[in-house]
Write a protein that holds these residues in place. Structure first.
Motif, PDB file in Angstrom:
ATOM      1  N   SER A   1     -12.628 -47.038   5.758  1.00  0.00           N
ATOM      2  CA  SER A   1     -11.538 -46.514   4.924  1.00  0.00           C
ATOM      3  C   SER A   1     -12.103 -45.516   3.921  1.00  0.00           C
ATOM      4  O   SER A   1     -13.239 -45.649   3.462  1.00  0.00           O
ATOM      5  N   LEU A   2     -11.293 -44.547   3.570  1.00  0.00           N
ATOM      6  CA  LEU A   2     -11.724 -43.494   2.650  1.00  0.00           C
ATOM      7  C   LEU A   2     -11.027 -43.644   1.307  1.00  0.00           C
ATOM      8  O   LEU A   2      -9.899 -44.143   1.227  1.00  0.00           O
ATOM      9  N   ALA A   3     -11.706 -43.228   0.263  1.00  0.00           N
ATOM     10  CA  ALA A   3     -11.155 -43.288  -1.091  1.00  0.00           C
ATOM     11  C   ALA A   3     -11.395 -41.952  -1.782  1.00  0.00           C
ATOM     12  O   ALA A   3     -12.385 -41.267  -1.520  1.00  0.00           O
ATOM     13  N   VAL A   4     -10.468 -41.594  -2.674  1.00  0.00           N
ATOM     14  CA  VAL A   4     -10.552 -40.332  -3.408  1.00  0.00           C
ATOM     15  C   VAL A   4     -10.270 -40.591  -4.887  1.00  0.00           C
ATOM     16  O   VAL A   4      -9.744 -41.644  -5.258  1.00  0.00           O
ATOM     17  N   LEU A   5     -10.612 -39.622  -5.698  1.00  0.00           N
ATOM     18  CA  LEU A   5     -10.326 -39.714  -7.118  1.00  0.00           C
ATOM     19  C   LEU A   5      -8.825 -39.886  -7.332  1.00  0.00           C
ATOM     20  O   LEU A   5      -8.010 -39.231  -6.677  1.00  0.00           O
TER      21      LEU A   5
END
Length: 283
Positions: free
Chosen positions: A164-168
């Motif tokens: 899974s990806l996360a961003v600001l």
């Protein structure tokens, strides 16, 4: 008069266009949401964008001289991000980088984890500052994690998993105005490359409004997966075979680089992979 950091109130077409894009999460391989927004904005101009199988968004514009070879103007939609490598029994997430991201650029604060079923808010964490001086060291990916406050089961239900990806978080992305009120500067998290996307969109809007055309038949493109190897542009170049590709991106100012902060564009002549076309640079 207060000169504090503020959200944009300056009336400027490019800044407004940028603001419409800056808070959309789009880590590499997850650009579908921003691609949809860009397509909607292009359609509102009366254009007919196409999307290829990889996710590139493209608009073909006739040239004043149709006999000239195709040129391509490109900006990328994706952003550097965080990738989950392990879900701990506590619900904390071990993470690594996606693209050239360093943990100290993020700082501690909220992030958005893009689960398969829903987005989860967590806190990008570096631990306590109250440690012996002898144990302090530069922050690396092995020393950071995301605190979610959720159980493994709750995270699984949201579709949060390794990969899974996360961003600001959107609340930290800006844009912000600061500096002289008469000539302010703008700061934001994802200038790279949302500002170039905004510039291409404004250029297309201007051409639609005025009837102006480029000299060459041109392909205006918004590409995917640039931050992890430029795969979107590489595939597009192979399929469309343009004579020239002009990529709009951000210009860093590392020590020793003769760049100044003014209204002129920066043109790079090479990167770590090789030299660019010097005849095109001169033109």
């Amino acid at each position: 008069m207060s000169h504090s950091l503020q959200s944009p109130t300056l009336s400027h077409e490019v800044l407004e266009r940028f603001r419409s894009l800056v808070c959309i999460p789009a880590p590499s391989s997850r650009e579908h949401q921003i691609a949809t927004i860009i397509c909607e904005q292009l359609q509102a101009m009366g254009l007919q964008p196409e999307r290829d199988a990889g996710g590139n968004v493209m608009v073909e514009v006739p040239g004043r001289n149709p006999k000239l070879p195709l040129w391509c103007y490109a900006a990328h939609m994706d952003e550097i991000a965080i990738v989950v490598t392990r879900v701990r029994p506590s619900g904390d997430l071990e993470v690594a980088r996606s693209g050239s991201l360093y943990p100290w650029k993020l700082g501690e604060g909220p992030v958005e984890i893009l689960g398969d079923k829903e987005t989860v808010v967590g806190i990008f964490s570096m631990g306590s500052m109250h440690i012996p001086l002898s144990e302090r060291k530069p922050v690396g990916w092995e020393g950071v994690w995301i605190t979610t406050g959720m159980t493994e089961t709750e995270l699984a239900d949201a579709g949060v998993r390794p990969g899974s990806l996360a961003v600001l978080h959107a609340s930290r992305r800006g844009p912000y105005l600061f500096g002289s009120p008469g000539n302010p500067m703008v700061a934001a998290w994802s200038f790279d490359d949302r500002m170039a996307c905004a510039l291409l969109l404004e250029l297309l809007a201007h051409m639609q409004a005025t009837g102006e055309k480029p000299l060459h038949p041109s392909l205006f493109t918004f590409t995917h997966n640039e931050e992890v190897g430029g795969w979107g542009m590489k595939n597009l170049a192979r399929m469309k075979a343009p004579e020239a590709i002009i990529a709009l991106d951000l210009a860093p100012t590392p020590p020793g680089t003769p760049l100044q902060m003014d209204d002129r564009p920066a043109i790079w002549s090479k990167d770590s992979h090789g030299h660019y076309d010097h005849e095109l640079i001169l033109e």
